[in-house]
Design a protein around this motif. Structure first.
Motif, short mmCIF file in Angstrom:
data_model
loop_
_atom_site.label_atom_id
_atom_site.label_comp_id
_atom_site.label_asym_id
_atom_site.label_seq_id
_atom_site.Cartn_x
_atom_site.Cartn_y
_atom_site.Cartn_z
N LYS A 196 13.12 4.45 5.85
CA LYS A 196 11.46 4.87 6.34
C LYS A 196 10.95 3.90 5.51
O LYS A 196 9.04 4.78 5.64
CB LYS A 196 11.64 6.13 6.24
CG LYS A 196 12.10 6.65 7.33
CD LYS A 196 12.06 8.37 7.53
CE LYS A 196 13.20 8.71 8.33
NZ LYS A 196 13.24 10.70 8.43
N ASN A 197 10.62 3.26 4.83
CA ASN A 197 10.13 3.00 3.64
C ASN A 197 9.64 4.51 2.47
O ASN A 197 7.81 4.06 2.79
CB ASN A 197 9.42 1.84 3.95
CG ASN A 197 9.63 0.20 4.46
OD1 ASN A 197 10.74 0.38 4.12
ND2 ASN A 197 8.46 -0.24 4.47
N THR A 198 10.27 5.24 2.09
CA THR A 198 9.74 5.99 2.30
C THR A 198 10.14 6.47 0.97
O THR A 198 11.87 6.73 0.81
CB THR A 198 9.84 7.18 2.87
OG1 THR A 198 8.89 7.19 3.82
CG2 THR A 198 8.79 8.40 2.67
N VAL A 199 9.31 6.82 -0.56
CA VAL A 199 10.33 7.93 -1.69
C VAL A 199 9.80 9.61 -1.45
O VAL A 199 8.27 9.54 -1.20
CB VAL A 199 9.91 7.31 -2.53
CG1 VAL A 199 8.67 7.09 -3.33
CG2 VAL A 199 10.78 7.65 -4.03
N GLY A 258 4.88 -2.56 3.83
CA GLY A 258 4.85 -4.35 3.89
C GLY A 258 6.78 -3.85 3.43
O GLY A 258 7.54 -3.04 4.27
N ARG A 259 6.94 -5.66 3.51
CA ARG A 259 8.14 -5.98 3.83
C ARG A 259 9.39 -5.47 1.98
O ARG A 259 8.70 -5.04 1.63
CB ARG A 259 9.16 -7.00 4.34
CG ARG A 259 8.14 -7.27 5.08
CD ARG A 259 8.11 -8.71 6.20
NE ARG A 259 7.46 -8.64 7.17
CZ ARG A 259 8.13 -10.09 7.13
NH1 ARG A 259 8.68 -11.38 7.15
NH2 ARG A 259 7.56 -10.43 8.74
N ALA A 260 10.52 -5.17 2.12
CA ALA A 260 11.25 -5.55 1.35
C ALA A 260 11.50 -4.28 0.44
O ALA A 260 11.17 -4.32 -1.12
CB ALA A 260 10.73 -6.38 -0.03
N MET A 279 8.14 -4.80 -7.40
CA MET A 279 9.32 -5.53 -6.82
C MET A 279 9.71 -5.12 -7.87
O MET A 279 9.69 -5.97 -8.51
CB MET A 279 8.74 -6.51 -6.36
CG MET A 279 9.46 -7.88 -6.22
SD MET A 279 10.28 -7.13 -4.75
CE MET A 279 9.57 -7.58 -3.86
N GLY A 280 11.24 -5.37 -7.38
CA GLY A 280 12.46 -5.18 -8.44
C GLY A 280 12.69 -3.72 -9.62
O GLY A 280 11.45 -3.22 -9.23
N ASN A 281 12.89 -3.97 -9.84
CA ASN A 281 13.54 -2.45 -11.12
C ASN A 281 12.69 -3.20 -12.04
O ASN A 281 13.00 -4.18 -13.23
CB ASN A 281 15.24 -2.49 -11.01
CG ASN A 281 15.90 -2.19 -10.10
OD1 ASN A 281 14.93 -0.84 -9.16
ND2 ASN A 281 16.79 -2.88 -9.60
N GLN A 312 0.89 -1.01 0.25
CA GLN A 312 -0.04 -0.04 -0.37
C GLN A 312 0.33 1.31 -0.09
O GLN A 312 2.02 1.26 0.93
CB GLN A 312 -0.70 0.13 1.64
CG GLN A 312 -2.02 0.87 1.05
CD GLN A 312 -2.80 1.14 2.20
OE1 GLN A 312 -2.71 0.53 3.37
NE2 GLN A 312 -3.81 2.00 2.49
N LEU A 313 0.56 2.18 -0.76
CA LEU A 313 1.02 3.26 -0.95
C LEU A 313 -0.02 4.57 -0.70
O LEU A 313 -0.77 4.29 -1.13
CB LEU A 313 1.87 3.72 -2.21
CG LEU A 313 2.61 2.65 -3.29
CD1 LEU A 313 2.67 2.91 -4.43
CD2 LEU A 313 3.75 2.46 -1.99
N GLN A 314 1.02 5.35 0.71
CA GLN A 314 -0.04 6.60 0.45
C GLN A 314 1.18 8.18 0.38
O GLN A 314 2.34 8.06 0.81
CB GLN A 314 0.25 6.57 2.31
CG GLN A 314 -0.51 8.08 3.04
CD GLN A 314 -2.25 7.45 2.25
OE1 GLN A 314 -2.51 6.23 2.74
NE2 GLN A 314 -2.66 8.68 2.45
N ALA A 315 0.27 9.16 -0.89
CA ALA A 315 1.30 10.04 -0.45
C ALA A 315 1.26 11.44 -0.31
O ALA A 315 -0.69 11.13 -0.12
CB ALA A 315 0.95 9.82 -2.18
N SER A 316 1.85 11.54 -0.19
CA SER A 316 0.70 13.72 0.84
C SER A 316 1.83 14.28 0.78
O SER A 316 3.03 14.44 -0.82
CB SER A 316 1.30 12.83 2.26
OG SER A 316 2.67 12.61 2.34
N GLY A 317 1.28 15.94 0.68
CA GLY A 317 2.48 17.10 0.46
C GLY A 317 2.34 17.77 -0.46
O GLY A 317 3.06 18.35 -0.31
#
Length: 124
Positions: free
Chosen positions: A73-76, A24-26, A97-99, A1-6
């Motif tokens: 921080k699992n954050t981009v 999540g992991r990884a 997952m992966g590039n 799950q991704l949560q965007a903000s800002g």
């Protein structure tokens, strides 16, 4: 799950930093990207970062935007400087997952997971 903000409403020339927190992991193994979609237009690539840290940018944002990641921080992040009215859009973060292979980095269909979007509005 991704949560965007800002996102927010700013004036031309201002800066904003978008964040995208992943659950999540990884996370460190994920390729991450930012895309945007303006009203009446198709979703377009903005920036991407591989698990290695290598980055890619769309020409309109090159030199103004910087994508980075904090795996602890699992954050981009997407640091956006010298914002222009044409940067106004709903910004989405994406992950896989992966590039993705090099030819697919800028393609939305290379990414499997998407955040809900955060609105950026730049007034002139």
């Amino acid at each position: 799950q991704l949560q965007a903000s800002g996102g927010g409403l700013v004036q031309a020339g201002d800066s904003l930093r978008l964040s995208c927190a992943a659950s999540g992991r990884a996370f460190s193994s994920y390729g991450m990207g930012w895309f945007r979609q303006a009203p009446g237009k198709e979703r377009e690539f903005v920036a991407a970062i591989r698990s290695t840290g290598h980055t890619y940018y769309a020409d309109p944002v090159k030199g103004r935007f910087t994508i980075s990641r904090d795996n602890a921080k699992n954050t981009v992040y997407l640091q956006m400087n010298i914002l222009k009215p044409e940067d106004t859009a709903l910004y989405y973060c994406a992950a896989r997952m992966g590039n993705p292979i090099l030819s697919m980095v800028r393609r939305a269909n290379a990414y499997d997971y998407w955040g809900q979007g955060t609105q950026v509005t730049v007034s002139s």
